[in-house]
Design an enzyme around this catalytic site. Structure first.
Site: not given
Lengths: 221, 221, 221, 221, 221, 221, 221, 221
Positions: C15, C193, C196
């Site tokens: 991601s 977090d 990211h």
């Protein structure tokens, strides 16, 4: 007028033709013809010739190059069995050379363009029995002929002219039409990106096509 | 670098500055700075100078002419008490002359533009105690100087240059910057409408501003 | 700079690479590259080297572990025939050990990670003819080396370093880069977090990769 | 249990308390209590003491610092005339120091925090006739006491402890509770950002509060 | 407690179990367990036993009768290889008899229900090696035993009790649990339709299951 | 039939009347009457008496108790100058006693209910010149008279009957009507919550009102 | 053509004019003119007379009767200081008599209509200095003159004709235009409800207005 | 009444029947029957005969002509094994002749219509064992029999009458029913397009069908 009762006229091409038309085939009720020049052509045909039933079909697909259109030519034209065909393709063939220059295979060079369009013309002539073919030039709403994209587009326009003459087609010169307009107004008044016309541009394009059709705006009925 | 710990730098202007920033004042968490060159300036400042706390504020408003910005100058600049101010205005002053030519009062003519921008400069100088003012030229990503809109924009750019010299401002010449770029790539690669840059253009603009700031991209920390 | 005209550079991973890029292959117009470090790399390349056409491709997929990436390696890398490959994988291999500890098969242990990444490297070397491979370490934006997840991540980072040396790759040490940053600012300033990055972090990562490319930010063109 | 028939218990604070509760006052039907620990408290109260009618009210507001809460304390607490009050505030006082360090006035320093919370306590004591006050410590789900944000948060927790003792309040030590949990599981299992608990964390917090209430989970009725 | 490290407990059933869980198998991150009693069971397990890794899986499907569940029993239970299974089915078997009485095949009569549930039990016993099976009674939150739907539901509950005894299962008597609750509060306080519990009801159901598990709410860890 | 050309009939009440009608006054085109019994009354009036122009107006508001309706009685009834008024209120007066028992002021006790409704009646009689008043009983689709909510509702129904007799109103006994229906079908067939009818229930209620109006379903026109 | 450089032409009326135009005043960029005949008028003006700057303004409001339009006539016409005004009102005056016959005050009877329109005319004549006024008849796309709504509409059309003659206005007879069209095609081909034209109808209406303007469709420029 | 306990009545046709019903088969809970006359038929059946369980099924599909319906007749009727069938088809067969006259194959001419409907009838008679067939005429809410579309529709209605007599079906003459209504109110009061009824029209249609069923509106139960 050159169109006769129940003639089917298929317009195909890229996003300029598509303009949000119904997929896979745009025709009939509601917004099926999209929001561009095809819509305006039917508007004017019905407004001036309500006594004449003409079937207007739109198979433009946004983003198509001549290579893409050739691949789907059965669905876009041949299988629809039209009486007239209008093709307007080539803008993306050129545009991709300038907006994503690092991905060359997304664009189509002039020689392939000529081959693609000529194959479309020959397929129509060989596989269909049409009353006429409109070949519309690609265009760039840019009056400066030295602009890279305009200069490149002019090569494709020239190919259209050659092919129209060679195969005896009705040439619709959108580039020339916009050139006249741009003598009076800046392109910002009809298109943010010099390609996709607003609805004023759509009417201009519709009129340009109808100019080749013995169309009478002031006809009494 | 010219910015010092806790300096507040306010960027104001039109949609090019705005780029979707938070209203009425864009700063702080999340997407508050929008998606344009102001965002990229903070990105580069933090990436290269993480040891330096700098407050970046965005008060651009989409569609603003210099007349609109002057009207809201208290909220956009004065009341925020900045250490540095950056103004980038004028594109809409020109654009409205070409996209809606029949509505003349929606545009701003050069003399009013000069008056508006100079009043902004004087208000900053009189009412605030700033360390520096960036005056960014409006621009049109059009290399052809005979294009009507480019030619008109050049008049406004010239006014910016005069005012920057007269009032001893930091001139950021976006028009010159884009001109260099357009020698290598077509405008279609960074903006559909030759005004609103994509994110590549946003980084170019951020770099252009930082070029006037003794900014060191390779700084060790 | 190390990249040459028309080089294709494929970035793949999870991601952090994906960042909302187009599927199955992100490249070309609009937001196709997503919103992360790959986007910022192209921004900087075009802003500083507009005269050089470089094809940037993003095949990151959110949630991927090294096991997932290996399974789709034909589509993600091999079939695209790149000149350069950049791999950043491993964060989910570790993360799943801590956020869903009761589902062990959703994570990937170090030995399997080493095997997976080495197989990727060998496939590139055997099946492609690339000019270089970037191996980017996974990372956790946590300065405390005793944090369980950071400690575990360091095992994976160490594997990357071994593999880079063994196979002569370009090692991009994101963990070391974030470590320097975290001396000055808390992770809360760039990632909620600790994984990211926001857009400031994306620029940091882009710069870290370009640091290995003889990239010149102040180049005149 | 310490709560009696028809007691009204008002919980106030920031986003951890809010959790999407109804505004301006969350209580009654449907999702009015939000999705956090206040919801879970009512769940457990009704599940174990269905014979006891207790009015649970939630006035948390996302993003609040102690300064914000003090400003709206009439609406949040005083005007509701509660029998019990529970306050959980301070996380944003600290967080803003780390995620937007360049905007210092968005954070609240320890001395102002002490003043704000003590004023809340005194207002309750002077203007209401309550049966008890819960003071919940702010927390950061970070086991490393050297983490900047954890270290700073500990200063605020210490202030809570002092104030609870000085004013004879029921101290709920969320920081200590999470500390025990973090011996067994990583924070990634209950919160992505080490602040906002998922529903497992919400139950942990509800249980921690009920532990001070002579609550019996296995009560027969 | 009866559950041991890494035990997998599969909960299956109808909408009461489903409660919006992920399909086809709900487990892991985010809202995968849905919003009902399965969610609350994991909440309490993690809150009280964070040192114990237990895998909670939800395969409930809204609208299922016992006939529907039996058809998908491979996917719902067998192929997941659980250590414990919990089944709660039958409400729709009854409900369809009353809300769409003209479509009899949408309901399931008692004898078929007995056959369906027993086949599930036997399949678990024959094809899996489980540590225990929870058989949860269907229920109707209606204290009046003469209510048609309650009376009919009691037939299905009785079948559950017989089967639990015959096959030595852990019987969870939700009907009895709600009956106790309804002595103190009207069903309107926990369910609009006397079937789907709000979150207070979900906690009650979770507690009822955990009551059979030697669960300790006040455990120190 | 009792209604005459151009009579205006105003229906007011709570969510059962409202059913999504237009605010503040529902009448006229499209869905202005909502989706409940008022809609079905106009349907039947127009279907059977198309030669008669009757103005049907809906001012129901979801969640209203008699206390709420009395407060807005000027807007709901008086200022509309109706020829006939129909009131159906009281369900929420009772319901709030059972679904949120801890918030007593959200409900309305019988004596206040009597006072509120009687004041509505007197206001109509004193301030308007109506041809008739329909007083519709509140109801609970629960056949068991010992159900707490049904038993309580019966107190309010009894008050309606007293008031109807005392003031000579047309009593519409919805409770009795549903009671007859519930001899044949379970409430689950017309309402999930025993209060809000589906469209079958809406037709039943419309018919019940028209039964007091000399309405002829088989009239020839 | 009758319009001169920079003339402002204000079109006002009901939903047929409005067609989704910008409020409170529709003109300028994007879809500000709506999607109806006003849009098509500007399309044709720009397509045929690009050298002429004409300001087209749309102040139609959906649902307006002549009474509504008169009330807002300052905003709709007077304050805009137009050179030409075009009014098309009356359809709702009639329609409300037939679609909501029980609410008579929502319609406007012929005598009031005459009074309203004449007051508009006089206000324009007295308060503005216009070059011309277009009075467009209301219409119903119904060829049968015995249809109730058509018959009633004809009364309003007759009033328009009288007023146009009396005050020397340019009468645009939309009813006559549609009548000619309906000799060849059914109304279903241009309007579902015989009132709101699709885009073909919009072009017909635009042409009908331009027929009174010495407009040349085939003009060379 | 002619319907007996557990009879299944299948209604099929075009958008007038469909009215948003569930696909592929509309029956059972919630809005499965759509919002048209089928919905109102079940409403009245349940309101007046709650003691009788009747299964109402709707398989109308918007836009269907008789040709379309015949193609899907297995799914629409045969495979559902009904006790009664009601068919209402033909409006689109006619409508397409008038709204898209240039696409003749989208419409169905009378002789094909007769053949299609008769084949449906014969299939029901040959393949099913039904108690009765309702054949509902198509209609156009147009009182003028000289209207082109009404005149054409009358041909189809006549075919329905012939077929109903020939095959001994229950003829439901919607055209005659609307004709009576239109003596009193204009079509604008029940349908904008003279085809799709609002809910008042839906009740009229439901009543017209029930008139052939010995239905008693005032039945006591």
């Amino acid at each position: 007028m050159i169109f006769k009762e129940f003639d089917r006229i298929v317009f195909t091409g890229d996003s300029v033709t598509d303009a949000g038309c119904q997929k896979p085939v745009g025709e009939g009720l509601f917004d099926s013809l999209g929001n561009g020049y095809v819509r305006e052509i039917e508007n004017l045909l019905v407004a001036c010739y309500p006594d004449l039933k003409l079937r207007i079909t739109n198979t433009g697909v946004s983003g198509n190059t001549s290579r893409d259109l050739l691949k789907r030519f059965d669905d876009a034209v041949i299988n629809l069995n039209p009486d007239w065909v209008s093709i307007c393709i080539g803008i993306n063939d050129v545009w991709r050379q300038f907006d994503v220059p690092a991905i060359p295979e997304s664009a189509v060079q002039p020689e392939e363009y000529r081959k693609n369009v000529e194959e479309m013309i020959l397929r129509i002539k060989n596989e269909l029995n049409v009353k006429g073919i409109f070949l519309c030039t690609p265009y760039y709403m840019e009056p400066n002929k030295d602009d890279w994209m305009r200069a490149k587009m002019d090569e494709y326009t020239a190919i259209c002219k050659e092919l129209a003459e060679k195969h005896n087609l009705i040439l619709v010169d959108f580039q020339a039409m916009y050139e006249k307009y741009l003598k009076y107004r800046h392109s910002a008044s009809i298109a943010w990106d010099r390609v996709h016309p607003n609805r004023m541009g759509a009417v201009m394009m519709a009129k340009e096509i109808l100019n080749h059709c013995d169309f009478d705006y002031n006809r009494e009925f």
